[in-house]
Design a protein around this motif. Structure first.
Motif, PDB file in Angstrom:
ATOM      1  N   LEU A 100     -16.331   7.489  -8.062  1.00  0.00           N
ATOM      2  CA  LEU A 100     -16.552   8.904  -8.347  1.00  0.00           C
ATOM      3  C   LEU A 100     -15.347   9.490  -9.067  1.00  0.00           C
ATOM      4  CD1 LEU A 100     -18.273  10.232  -5.093  1.00  0.00           C
ATOM      5  CD2 LEU A 100     -19.297   9.789  -7.304  1.00  0.00           C
ATOM      6  N   LYS A 101     -14.161   9.105  -8.632  1.00  0.00           N
ATOM      7  CA  LYS A 101     -12.966   9.631  -9.291  1.00  0.00           C
ATOM      8  C   LYS A 101     -12.857   9.112 -10.718  1.00  0.00           C
ATOM      9  CE  LYS A 101     -10.409  10.162  -4.994  1.00  0.00           C
ATOM     10  NZ  LYS A 101      -9.465   9.476  -4.081  1.00  0.00           N
TER      11      LYS A 101
ATOM     12  N   ASN B 298      -3.698   7.003 -12.549  1.00  0.00           N
ATOM     13  CA  ASN B 298      -4.093   8.139 -11.721  1.00  0.00           C
ATOM     14  C   ASN B 298      -4.763   7.732 -10.419  1.00  0.00           C
ATOM     15  OD1 ASN B 298      -3.125  10.069 -13.479  1.00  0.00           O
ATOM     16  ND2 ASN B 298      -5.005  10.094 -14.667  1.00  0.00           N
TER      17      ASN B 298
ATOM     18  N   LEU C 111     -30.005   9.904 -14.222  1.00  0.00           N
ATOM     19  CA  LEU C 111     -29.879   9.575 -12.811  1.00  0.00           C
ATOM     20  C   LEU C 111     -29.972  10.832 -11.967  1.00  0.00           C
ATOM     21  CD1 LEU C 111     -29.277   7.836 -10.409  1.00  0.00           C
ATOM     22  CD2 LEU C 111     -26.869   7.905 -10.987  1.00  0.00           C
TER      23      LEU C 111
ATOM     24  N   LEU D 272     -27.576   4.196  -7.114  1.00  0.00           N
ATOM     25  CA  LEU D 272     -26.816   5.029  -6.187  1.00  0.00           C
ATOM     26  C   LEU D 272     -25.630   4.260  -5.616  1.00  0.00           C
ATOM     27  CD1 LEU D 272     -29.556   6.962  -4.228  1.00  0.00           C
ATOM     28  CD2 LEU D 272     -27.902   7.855  -5.849  1.00  0.00           C
ATOM     29  N   ARG D 273     -25.853   2.981  -5.427  1.00  0.00           N
ATOM     30  CA  ARG D 273     -24.753   2.170  -4.902  1.00  0.00           C
ATOM     31  C   ARG D 273     -23.563   2.185  -5.845  1.00  0.00           C
ATOM     32  NH1 ARG D 273     -24.158  -1.408  -1.086  1.00  0.00           N
ATOM     33  NH2 ARG D 273     -23.011  -2.893  -2.340  1.00  0.00           N
TER      34      ARG D 273
ATOM     35  N   LEU E 139     -22.584   4.564  -7.509  1.00  0.00           N
ATOM     36  CA  LEU E 139     -21.891   5.842  -7.354  1.00  0.00           C
ATOM     37  C   LEU E 139     -21.241   5.987  -5.984  1.00  0.00           C
ATOM     38  CD1 LEU E 139     -24.186   8.515  -8.956  1.00  0.00           C
ATOM     39  CD2 LEU E 139     -21.928   7.830  -9.650  1.00  0.00           C
ATOM     40  N   ALA E 140     -21.698   5.248  -5.030  1.00  0.00           N
ATOM     41  CA  ALA E 140     -21.325   5.504  -3.640  1.00  0.00           C
ATOM     42  C   ALA E 140     -19.985   4.876  -3.297  1.00  0.00           C
ATOM     43  CB  ALA E 140     -22.420   4.997  -2.704  1.00  0.00           C
ATOM     44  N   HIS E 141     -18.989   5.227  -4.058  1.00  0.00           N
ATOM     45  CA  HIS E 141     -17.640   4.746  -3.753  1.00  0.00           C
ATOM     46  C   HIS E 141     -16.654   5.791  -4.269  1.00  0.00           C
ATOM     47  CE1 HIS E 141     -14.014   2.337  -3.619  1.00  0.00           C
ATOM     48  NE2 HIS E 141     -14.677   1.454  -2.918  1.00  0.00           N
ATOM     49  N   PRO E 142     -15.719   6.197  -3.427  1.00  0.00           N
ATOM     50  CA  PRO E 142     -14.826   7.280  -3.845  1.00  0.00           C
ATOM     51  C   PRO E 142     -14.073   6.960  -5.127  1.00  0.00           C
ATOM     52  CG  PRO E 142     -14.266   6.457  -1.646  1.00  0.00           C
ATOM     53  CD  PRO E 142     -15.537   5.826  -2.018  1.00  0.00           C
TER      54      PRO E 142
ATOM     55  N   LEU F 124     -15.336   8.371 -12.657  1.00  0.00           N
ATOM     56  CA  LEU F 124     -16.290   9.136 -13.460  1.00  0.00           C
ATOM     57  C   LEU F 124     -15.741  10.521 -13.777  1.00  0.00           C
ATOM     58  CD1 LEU F 124     -19.793   8.333 -11.992  1.00  0.00           C
ATOM     59  CD2 LEU F 124     -18.790   7.565 -14.118  1.00  0.00           C
ATOM     60  N   ALA F 125     -15.114  11.131 -12.784  1.00  0.00           N
ATOM     61  CA  ALA F 125     -14.562  12.459 -13.033  1.00  0.00           C
ATOM     62  C   ALA F 125     -13.452  12.387 -14.078  1.00  0.00           C
ATOM     63  CB  ALA F 125     -14.028  13.045 -11.727  1.00  0.00           C
TER      64      ALA F 125
ATOM     65  N   ALA G 237     -31.804   2.739  -5.627  1.00  0.00           N
ATOM     66  CA  ALA G 237     -30.767   2.425  -4.652  1.00  0.00           C
ATOM     67  C   ALA G 237     -29.603   1.704  -5.320  1.00  0.00           C
ATOM     68  CB  ALA G 237     -31.341   1.567  -3.514  1.00  0.00           C
TER      69      ALA G 237
ATOM     70  N   VAL H 179     -26.170   9.655 -17.044  1.00  0.00           N
ATOM     71  CA  VAL H 179     -25.809  10.438 -15.866  1.00  0.00           C
ATOM     72  C   VAL H 179     -26.858  11.506 -15.612  1.00  0.00           C
ATOM     73  CG1 VAL H 179     -24.135  12.061 -14.939  1.00  0.00           C
ATOM     74  CG2 VAL H 179     -23.352   9.977 -16.039  1.00  0.00           C
TER      75      VAL H 179
END
Lengths: 112, 112
Positions: free
Chosen positions: A26-27, A46, A88, A17-18, A20-23, A29-30, A14, A85
């Motif tokens: 995630l951006k 950016n 996970l 996951l927490r 990762l759980a934010h927009p 990381l991308a 958990a 990554v």
DNA sequence: TGGCTTGATCGGCAATCGACGATAGCCGAT
DNA sequence: ATCGGCTATCGTCGATTGCCGATCAAGCCA
């Protein structure tokens, strides 16, 4: 056979996951995945966020082990830890496969 | 170009991940997966949480679409939406595969 | 019918999160 | 040495979360 136990505890999974759980994260990381140039200013440009906010998100990702930052003085270099990554993803996939399977496979009653 | 989007937006995926990123909710999902009896009291007995807290977690999981609750009056029946779980797993896996891959092969989606 | 059981909702409280500005530290350039 | 850019950290603020007890609504059974 899996040489280790099935998966991490609920708390461990958990907490990862927490991270990762934010927009914004995630951006980030991308962005790190797209270019390995990886310094912070590029990410700030950016995203519609202040520099301190991005730095904080990077700290969270680093604490979760998904990102490694080599703080080489003024210009720190952030690199995605692709192995982490993938690990996970594997853990998560194992959990959701166990959940999403039509039958709760076998009698290995998993007490949490 | 139409939205040839590979996956959901960062916000959508992050919000679904947020629903998962809590140990109690992971345990609730596991409990729902293990037995299809699915009423709330059973879950409360297996967790060190108050009934209202568990009900709240169930509400969050239902809002995320991972659980369907048929509130048939007094005794509501919660069921895991296995299709939704699998879909989330697929979306997540697609994202992490794109990130975890050594080269970002396509690389055309550079949002500013 | 009345009472019991079950679960959802409300209100409150403490903790955490997410964002920001300000500041300090580090380095290369001038 | 000083300047200027880059980043990490600090302090703070508002919003959200997580948890609880209390209460309320809805079925079930005697």
């Amino acid at each position: 056979m899996a040489t280790h136990n099935r998966g991490p505890s609920s708390e461990t999974l958990a907490s990862r996951l927490r991270a990762l759980a934010h927009p914004a994260r995630l951006k980030i990381l991308a962005a790190l995945a797209a270019s390995d140039t990886c310094h912070c200013g590029e990410i700030v440009q950016n995203l519609p966020l202040a520099q301190s906010t991005v730095s904080e998100h990077l700290r969270i990702l680093r604490a979760a082990g998904l990102v490694r930052g080599e703080t080489a003085g003024a210009r720190s270099c952030y690199c995605l830890d692709r192995a982490a990554v993938r690990k996970l993803a594997a853990d998560f996939d194992r959990l959701l496969a166990a959940i999403g399977r039509h039958e709760s496979a076998g009698g290995k009653a998993r007490r949490a």
